[in-house]
Write a protein that holds these residues in place. Structure first.
Motif, PDB file in Angstrom:
ATOM      1  N   ARG A  99       0.827  -1.215   0.000  1.00 30.35           N
ATOM      2  CA  ARG A  99       0.000   0.000   0.000  1.00 30.35           C
ATOM      3  C   ARG A  99       0.861   1.264   0.000  1.00 30.35           C
ATOM      4  O   ARG A  99       0.564   2.244  -0.678  1.00 30.35           O
ATOM      5  CB  ARG A  99      -0.907   0.009   1.231  1.00 30.35           C
ATOM      6  N   GLN A 100       1.955   1.221   0.749  1.00 27.24           N
ATOM      7  CA  GLN A 100       2.868   2.351   0.802  1.00 27.24           C
ATOM      8  C   GLN A 100       3.486   2.634  -0.580  1.00 27.24           C
ATOM      9  O   GLN A 100       3.619   3.783  -1.000  1.00 27.24           O
ATOM     10  CB  GLN A 100       3.963   2.032   1.808  1.00 27.24           C
ATOM     11  N   ILE A 101       3.856   1.557  -1.250  1.00 32.50           N
ATOM     12  CA  ILE A 101       4.481   1.700  -2.560  1.00 32.50           C
ATOM     13  C   ILE A 101       3.509   2.327  -3.543  1.00 32.50           C
ATOM     14  O   ILE A 101       3.852   3.251  -4.288  1.00 32.50           O
ATOM     15  CB  ILE A 101       4.957   0.328  -3.076  1.00 32.50           C
ATOM     16  N   VAL A 102       2.284   1.828  -3.599  1.00 31.31           N
ATOM     17  CA  VAL A 102       1.339   2.341  -4.600  1.00 31.31           C
ATOM     18  C   VAL A 102       0.900   3.770  -4.264  1.00 31.31           C
ATOM     19  O   VAL A 102       0.627   4.568  -5.176  1.00 31.31           O
ATOM     20  CB  VAL A 102       0.122   1.412  -4.763  1.00 31.31           C
ATOM     21  N   GLU A 103       0.893   4.087  -2.981  1.00 28.84           N
ATOM     22  CA  GLU A 103       0.599   5.481  -2.633  1.00 28.84           C
ATOM     23  C   GLU A 103       1.702   6.399  -3.137  1.00 28.84           C
ATOM     24  O   GLU A 103       1.453   7.445  -3.719  1.00 28.84           O
ATOM     25  CB  GLU A 103       0.438   5.631  -1.123  1.00 28.84           C
ATOM     26  N   GLN A 104       2.940   5.984  -2.900  1.00 28.56           N
ATOM     27  CA  GLN A 104       4.071   6.764  -3.385  1.00 28.56           C
ATOM     28  C   GLN A 104       4.059   6.857  -4.921  1.00 28.56           C
ATOM     29  O   GLN A 104       4.422   7.892  -5.495  1.00 28.56           O
ATOM     30  CB  GLN A 104       5.375   6.100  -2.914  1.00 28.56           C
ATOM     31  N   ALA A 105       3.616   5.787  -5.574  1.00 26.42           N
ATOM     32  CA  ALA A 105       3.619   5.755  -7.040  1.00 26.42           C
ATOM     33  C   ALA A 105       2.384   6.444  -7.628  1.00 26.42           C
ATOM     34  O   ALA A 105       2.365   6.773  -8.821  1.00 26.42           O
ATOM     35  CB  ALA A 105       3.683   4.307  -7.527  1.00 26.42           C
ATOM     36  N   GLY A 106       1.355   6.624  -6.821  1.00 18.73           N
ATOM     37  CA  GLY A 106       0.119   7.222  -7.321  1.00 18.73           C
ATOM     38  C   GLY A 106      -0.664   6.294  -8.234  1.00 18.73           C
ATOM     39  O   GLY A 106      -1.281   6.728  -9.208  1.00 18.73           O
ATOM     40  N   VAL A 107      -0.638   5.013  -7.960  1.00 17.25           N
ATOM     41  CA  VAL A 107      -1.408   4.047  -8.766  1.00 17.25           C
ATOM     42  C   VAL A 107      -2.285   3.215  -7.837  1.00 17.25           C
ATOM     43  O   VAL A 107      -2.160   3.269  -6.618  1.00 17.25           O
ATOM     44  CB  VAL A 107      -0.466   3.117  -9.576  1.00 17.25           C
ATOM     45  N   ALA A 108      -3.160   2.436  -8.447  1.00 20.13           N
ATOM     46  CA  ALA A 108      -4.064   1.611  -7.654  1.00 20.13           C
ATOM     47  C   ALA A 108      -3.348   0.371  -7.156  1.00 20.13           C
ATOM     48  O   ALA A 108      -2.481  -0.191  -7.838  1.00 20.13           O
ATOM     49  CB  ALA A 108      -5.271   1.190  -8.489  1.00 20.13           C
ATOM     50  N   ARG A 109      -3.732  -0.054  -5.963  1.00 19.62           N
ATOM     51  CA  ARG A 109      -3.074  -1.213  -5.389  1.00 19.62           C
ATOM     52  C   ARG A 109      -3.254  -2.460  -6.245  1.00 19.62           C
ATOM     53  O   ARG A 109      -2.311  -3.242  -6.402  1.00 19.62           O
ATOM     54  CB  ARG A 109      -3.605  -1.467  -3.972  1.00 19.62           C
ATOM     55  N   SER A 110      -4.416  -2.625  -6.810  1.00 17.52           N
ATOM     56  CA  SER A 110      -4.625  -3.818  -7.647  1.00 17.52           C
ATOM     57  C   SER A 110      -3.747  -3.772  -8.903  1.00 17.52           C
ATOM     58  O   SER A 110      -3.428  -4.816  -9.466  1.00 17.52           O
ATOM     59  CB  SER A 110      -6.097  -3.968  -8.016  1.00 17.52           C
ATOM     60  N   SER A 111      -3.371  -2.590  -9.340  1.00 15.74           N
ATOM     61  CA  SER A 111      -2.482  -2.487 -10.498  1.00 15.74           C
ATOM     62  C   SER A 111      -1.100  -3.043 -10.210  1.00 15.74           C
ATOM     63  O   SER A 111      -0.400  -3.487 -11.118  1.00 15.74           O
ATOM     64  CB  SER A 111      -2.361  -1.034 -10.945  1.00 15.74           C
ATOM     65  N   PHE A 112      -0.709  -2.982  -8.962  1.00 18.16           N
ATOM     66  CA  PHE A 112       0.587  -3.550  -8.586  1.00 18.16           C
ATOM     67  C   PHE A 112       0.675  -5.000  -9.019  1.00 18.16           C
ATOM     68  O   PHE A 112       1.674  -5.459  -9.583  1.00 18.16           O
ATOM     69  CB  PHE A 112       0.780  -3.434  -7.069  1.00 18.16           C
ATOM     70  N   TYR A 113      -0.419  -5.746  -8.777  1.00 12.78           N
ATOM     71  CA  TYR A 113      -0.398  -7.187  -9.036  1.00 12.78           C
ATOM     72  C   TYR A 113      -0.580  -7.530 -10.508  1.00 12.78           C
ATOM     73  O   TYR A 113      -0.489  -8.687 -10.888  1.00 12.78           O
ATOM     74  CB  TYR A 113      -1.450  -7.888  -8.175  1.00 12.78           C
ATOM     75  N   VAL A 114      -0.829  -6.518 -11.332  1.00  9.70           N
ATOM     76  CA  VAL A 114      -0.819  -6.757 -12.777  1.00  9.70           C
ATOM     77  C   VAL A 114       0.624  -6.897 -13.253  1.00  9.70           C
ATOM     78  O   VAL A 114       0.947  -7.704 -14.117  1.00  9.70           O
ATOM     79  CB  VAL A 114      -1.539  -5.621 -13.512  1.00  9.70           C
ATOM     80  N   SER A 115       1.494  -6.078 -12.649  1.00  9.85           N
ATOM     81  CA  SER A 115       2.887  -6.045 -13.095  1.00  9.85           C
ATOM     82  C   SER A 115       3.789  -6.980 -12.310  1.00  9.85           C
ATOM     83  O   SER A 115       4.790  -7.449 -12.838  1.00  9.85           O
ATOM     84  CB  SER A 115       3.445  -4.622 -12.968  1.00  9.85           C
ATOM     85  N   PHE A 116       3.470  -7.189 -11.032  1.00 10.52           N
ATOM     86  CA  PHE A 116       4.368  -7.969 -10.193  1.00 10.52           C
ATOM     87  C   PHE A 116       3.593  -9.042  -9.445  1.00 10.52           C
ATOM     88  O   PHE A 116       2.479  -8.817  -8.990  1.00 10.52           O
ATOM     89  CB  PHE A 116       5.076  -7.064  -9.163  1.00 10.52           C
ATOM     90  N   ARG A 117       4.221 -10.179  -9.330  1.00 14.57           N
ATOM     91  CA  ARG A 117       3.584 -11.275  -8.611  1.00 14.57           C
ATOM     92  C   ARG A 117       3.449 -10.925  -7.129  1.00 14.57           C
ATOM     93  O   ARG A 117       2.435 -11.169  -6.491  1.00 14.57           O
ATOM     94  CB  ARG A 117       4.445 -12.536  -8.776  1.00 14.57           C
ATOM     95  N   ASP A 118       4.519 -10.380  -6.572  1.00 17.57           N
ATOM     96  CA  ASP A 118       4.531  -9.934  -5.186  1.00 17.57           C
ATOM     97  C   ASP A 118       5.751  -9.048  -4.972  1.00 17.57           C
ATOM     98  O   ASP A 118       6.454  -8.709  -5.925  1.00 17.57           O
ATOM     99  CB  ASP A 118       4.541 -11.117  -4.211  1.00 17.57           C
TER     100      ASP A 118
END
Lengths: 209, 209
Positions: free
Chosen positions: B42-61
DNA sequence: ACCCGATCGGACACAGTGTCCGACAATGTG
DNA sequence: CACATTGTCGGACACTGTGTCCGATCGGGT
């Protein structure tokens, strides 16, 4: 008049039992190959056969548990090195080889716990400080040995003793930990010898530049 | 008859934008002093300004993210060392000192990410394997250098090249990482020199036993 | 207009952690 | 015996973080 006797409560006998069970269970889980980070409190208490809430009577958290476990190892690591000197009865390269061999054997005995300390020290400041304090003592001791050898003209006086001491002490345990994790004990004597000789000839008896 | 053109979707341009934002955000959080283990998605996506679910589109974990980040560094570490030889145009102790100085500067640039790799490698098998593969290459290269020096009679032939190579390569990065984390750059040259001289005189040019 | 793919926002299920509390057992005292 | 004390147990609660899934929206191409 009833006699007044100090209450001798066996609760003090019972408290260490739970604590000892938890400490022992943790060590067993580490020996079974689990990474400390992956071991949950529930797993520990199951292994120990105690209630989960009892864990928090004895330990603030898992880090506290690890520091408790690590406590006795810390002094022993320092003890291996503290008596070695470049010259004298306990001195010289062959004795240094024996110091490193003892350390390798110590790591074979306590490898999993030492790895756990290393693991948590990478991300927990308290564990890192706790463990590094003994490393700092070793660095200081080594710096004073180097300075003594310089004063006696046996080590190149152009060397900065603090810098060299850091180079010599900040990494040896990593080699040993890796060796123990990777290789069986057939090469222990050779690794010990290389650790000692590299330091002896590369640091203490480096040719004058 | 409508012409048939391969669909050139700019989603490939857009996909890297989110990914790059996430990678950059993670690096920033590391530079801010956060331990990788302590940084949540959550911290990473906040810093990146993207949605948390988008994280898992690009990265497994998070581990996948770290391996992605670490990918370019890995080759660069190997590149520092691969061209050094004991003798020859790129050889000798003074060039080895320069190799180590370059590595120290590299660690000053990428210290936080390198520390994160080290951190996760202690408890994640995949990251450990990923990172150790380059270390193993370095160890093999060093062993062959030692063997070459032995064949030429310049290094003590009694030494086991593999064992010595392990001792020489399994620890230097720890010294550098610690130095960078602990000391400012005033002593960089000295540390580099000590790292090189200890290895030169302690290993490659150790007196015959 | 329609379709498609990417992103978003949010809900859900799950696991782990730490705190808190009542019940119970064991022990000592008067 | 009754009562007090202490430690352990079992379980509930609140919270956080993770990974999955889904509908809505947007932008671009045909």
């Amino acid at each position: 008049m009833p006699s007044t006797t100090r209450r001798h409560s066996p609760t003090e006998d019972r408290r260490p039992v739970v604590e000892a069970e938890i400490l022992g269970a943790t060590e067993q889980l580490l020996r079974d190959g689990h990474k400390f980070t992956d071991i949950g409190v529930r797993q520990i208490v199951e292994q120990a056969g105690v209630a989960r809430s009892s864990f928090y009577v004895s330990f603030r958290d898992k880090t506290d548990l690890l520091i408790r476990l690590a406590g006795t190892l810390k002094q022993q690591i320092f003890d291996f090195a503290k008596d070695w000197t470049p010259v004298g009865e306990n001195g010289g390269p062959e004795t240094l080889t024996r110091v490193y061999l003892s350390m390798i054997q110590f790591y074979r005995q306590h490898g999993e716990l030492l790895a756990a300390i290393n693991e948590v020290a990478t991300y927990d400041h308290e564990v890192e400080q706790f463990w590094n304090s003994q490393l700092n003592r070793l660095t200081e001791l080594t710096a004073s040995l180097i300075a003594g050898e310089q004063a006696a003209g046996r080590t190149d006086s152009a060397i900065n003793p603090t810098v060299l001491a850091q180079v010599l002490t900040w990494d040896g345990d990593r080699v040993i930990a890796r060796h123990v994790a990777t290789n069986d004990s057939a090469n222990d004597a050779q690794v010990a010898r290389e650790l000692a000789m590299v330091r002896w000839h590369g640091a203490y008896r480096r040719p004058q530049s």
